[in-house]
Design an enzyme around this catalytic site. Sequence first.
Site, PDB file in Angstrom:
ATOM      1  N   ASP A 287       0.839  -1.185   0.000  1.00 30.05           N
ATOM      2  CA  ASP A 287       0.000   0.000   0.000  1.00 30.05           C
ATOM      3  C   ASP A 287       0.885   1.249   0.000  1.00 30.05           C
ATOM      4  O   ASP A 287       1.855   1.325   0.764  1.00 30.05           O
ATOM      5  CB  ASP A 287      -0.903   0.013   1.229  1.00 30.05           C
ATOM      6  CG  ASP A 287      -2.366   0.194   0.881  1.00 30.05           C
ATOM      7  OD1 ASP A 287      -2.668   1.157   0.154  1.00 30.05           O
ATOM      8  OD2 ASP A 287      -3.201  -0.616   1.321  1.00 30.05           O
TER       9      ASP A 287
ATOM     10  N   ASP B  96      -3.272   4.634  -2.392  1.00 25.93           N
ATOM     11  CA  ASP B  96      -4.434   5.104  -1.646  1.00 25.93           C
ATOM     12  C   ASP B  96      -4.875   6.491  -2.129  1.00 25.93           C
ATOM     13  O   ASP B  96      -4.040   7.397  -2.288  1.00 25.93           O
ATOM     14  CB  ASP B  96      -4.065   5.158  -0.159  1.00 25.93           C
ATOM     15  CG  ASP B  96      -5.234   5.438   0.738  1.00 25.93           C
ATOM     16  OD1 ASP B  96      -6.158   4.604   0.772  1.00 25.93           O
ATOM     17  OD2 ASP B  96      -5.224   6.486   1.418  1.00 25.93           O
TER      18      ASP B  96
ATOM     19  N   GLU C 250      -6.347   3.820  -6.138  1.00 25.85           N
ATOM     20  CA  GLU C 250      -7.688   4.061  -5.609  1.00 25.85           C
ATOM     21  C   GLU C 250      -8.074   5.485  -5.991  1.00 25.85           C
ATOM     22  O   GLU C 250      -7.415   6.442  -5.573  1.00 25.85           O
ATOM     23  CB  GLU C 250      -7.715   3.891  -4.092  1.00 25.85           C
ATOM     24  CG  GLU C 250      -9.096   4.125  -3.496  1.00 25.85           C
ATOM     25  CD  GLU C 250      -9.070   4.172  -1.986  1.00 25.85           C
ATOM     26  OE1 GLU C 250     -10.003   3.619  -1.366  1.00 25.85           O
ATOM     27  OE2 GLU C 250      -8.137   4.771  -1.404  1.00 25.85           O
TER      28      GLU C 250
ATOM     29  N   HIS D  28     -11.168  -3.783   2.390  1.00 22.71           N
ATOM     30  CA  HIS D  28     -11.107  -3.394   3.796  1.00 22.71           C
ATOM     31  C   HIS D  28     -11.964  -2.177   4.123  1.00 22.71           C
ATOM     32  O   HIS D  28     -12.188  -1.874   5.305  1.00 22.71           O
ATOM     33  CB  HIS D  28      -9.656  -3.094   4.180  1.00 22.71           C
ATOM     34  CG  HIS D  28      -9.087  -1.916   3.458  1.00 22.71           C
ATOM     35  ND1 HIS D  28      -8.845  -1.931   2.099  1.00 22.71           N
ATOM     36  CD2 HIS D  28      -8.730  -0.675   3.883  1.00 22.71           C
ATOM     37  CE1 HIS D  28      -8.362  -0.755   1.726  1.00 22.71           C
ATOM     38  NE2 HIS D  28      -8.287   0.023   2.784  1.00 22.71           N
ATOM     39  N   ASP D  29     -12.443  -1.463   3.091  1.00 22.11           N
ATOM     40  CA  ASP D  29     -13.252  -0.268   3.292  1.00 22.11           C
ATOM     41  C   ASP D  29     -14.723  -0.486   2.960  1.00 22.11           C
ATOM     42  O   ASP D  29     -15.501   0.469   2.996  1.00 22.11           O
ATOM     43  CB  ASP D  29     -12.736   0.875   2.400  1.00 22.11           C
ATOM     44  CG  ASP D  29     -11.494   1.549   2.956  1.00 22.11           C
ATOM     45  OD1 ASP D  29     -11.285   1.482   4.187  1.00 22.11           O
ATOM     46  OD2 ASP D  29     -10.730   2.127   2.164  1.00 22.11           O
TER      47      ASP D  29
END
Length: 552
Positions: free
Chosen positions: A100, A198, A252, A321-322
């Site tokens: 990440d 991210d 993302e 995860h979100d």
Amino acid sequence: MDEQRAWWKEAVVYQIYPKSFADSDGDGLGDLQGVIDRLDYVASLGVDVIWLNPVYESPQHDNGYDISDYRAIHEAYGTMEDWERLLSEVHARDMKLIMDLVVNHTSTDHEWFQRSRRDEDGYREYYLWHEGEEPPNNWTSGFGGSAWSYDDEVGAQYLHLFDETQADLNWDSEAVREDVYEMMNWWLEQGIDGFRMDVINMVSKPEGLPDGDPEKDWVGIEHFTNGPDAVKYLSEMAAATYDDYEAMTVGECVNVDPDTASDYVSAEGPMDMLFHFEHMSVDSDGQWLSPSEWDLTDLKAVMSKWQTDLDGWNSLYLTNHDQPRIVSRFGDDGEYRRESAKLLGTLLFTLSGTPYVYQGQELGMTNYPWSSLDELDDLQSIGKVEAAVEAGEIDGFEEVKQAVRDKSRDNARTPMQWDDSEHAGFTDGEPWLPVNPNYERINVAAAEADPDSVLHYYRDLVALRGDHEVLVYGAYNLLLPDHESVWAYRMETEDDAVLVALNVDDTETSVTLDDAARTEELLCSNYGPPSDTGAALTLRPYEARVYQLEEA
């Protein structure tokens, strides 16, 4: 359809949220050694890539997305030596590891921010400061409340599009960009295989920081996403870092459509693929705390649009995860949990793009029945509820309990369910989040022993995709676009075609498909061989079928 081959197009990615995956030392938190201990399981799925959520040094206000040192491992997860061993063990199993990358913001504990507060050696320009006690605009944080916080020591406001401990970097500063690129190259030299980036399309903010539309749930989003220099900065990043490696990149990106996304992921774009959120919004009326029903035709329309209109490569995901657990969100986590979990997996693996499987998805794990705000850890959920209470919009948690149960990020973060022992085999200690009460029947050990489990079906799907290139490089053709319960489509290349028929409903449904009259072989089904033949199909509740088609 871009048919140029690439290893990351043909890969399947497994996402590991380390805090919830496996705890090796009994402190209730997952760690790197726990991941190492479970690598044989991950490899047994047939996946090619592991995406590891942040394990860097962090005060953990947002579970590692608030990084205080990009080149160190957070103590609870282990050491750099543990990480090096993990990378070696991943590669030894012929898998790749992507890390990440969180560079829209840092923790306020990061050395850069501390030096910025002291106005030391030019570091003031590393972040977005505004003098005075009043914010320069009406932007809000993604976690609720204002996106600006006042720093007494500086006598100024700083921007944080997320928690107040996550200060946004000023990407207009060349020094910031150079430091970020140097850090990225350091990780690439360690031997990683790429980055998941991210909220990467937030790095460029517009001049003047104009007010946003106050009616939007996230005020200012039209300004702080896809900013004037976003593509320019990411292209500069690519040239300075991962373009020199056989690396995989996925960004993302918030607030993008296929046209906007094409700027990022076309053949000339700076990234291989991106995560968008359009399909994650079909069950939302734009207000986080207001649950709404979703419609299959809307979901079909959004995902079909991305299959046909994107100039570039798709990433395929239905949870992470979100996001909530997919079987609770888009399936049936009661009577048809197994069938609907398999159907949703079939959808994921039969579209063109790179599939992402989030830990526990392959088991059909479900949302958690949250009963109080005290059970939650998720800053977004807590912040949204507290901000609504403070604004007088609600009286308390009970008023929005169902919305939290439906949407909280903590649904995906409850511990991985390995077996039916205490705490689902995740830890010998007290887990940091509660284990879902259904762990005694939904767990890896039970799934391994059951040949009809969701787990075994996912392994079959990975193998199916590997055996049929049409499922990787084929062109998507939607059938029955207005049907309210059946999702049917054809994937085809010049010399191959398959038919996918999905009944996304808890009742039996009959449809007529001309393509069904030329089926050659049933490649995959979550019910077993059907009794119908010809163009008329009778699909059982949440039934999924994939057919090989004869040549036209």
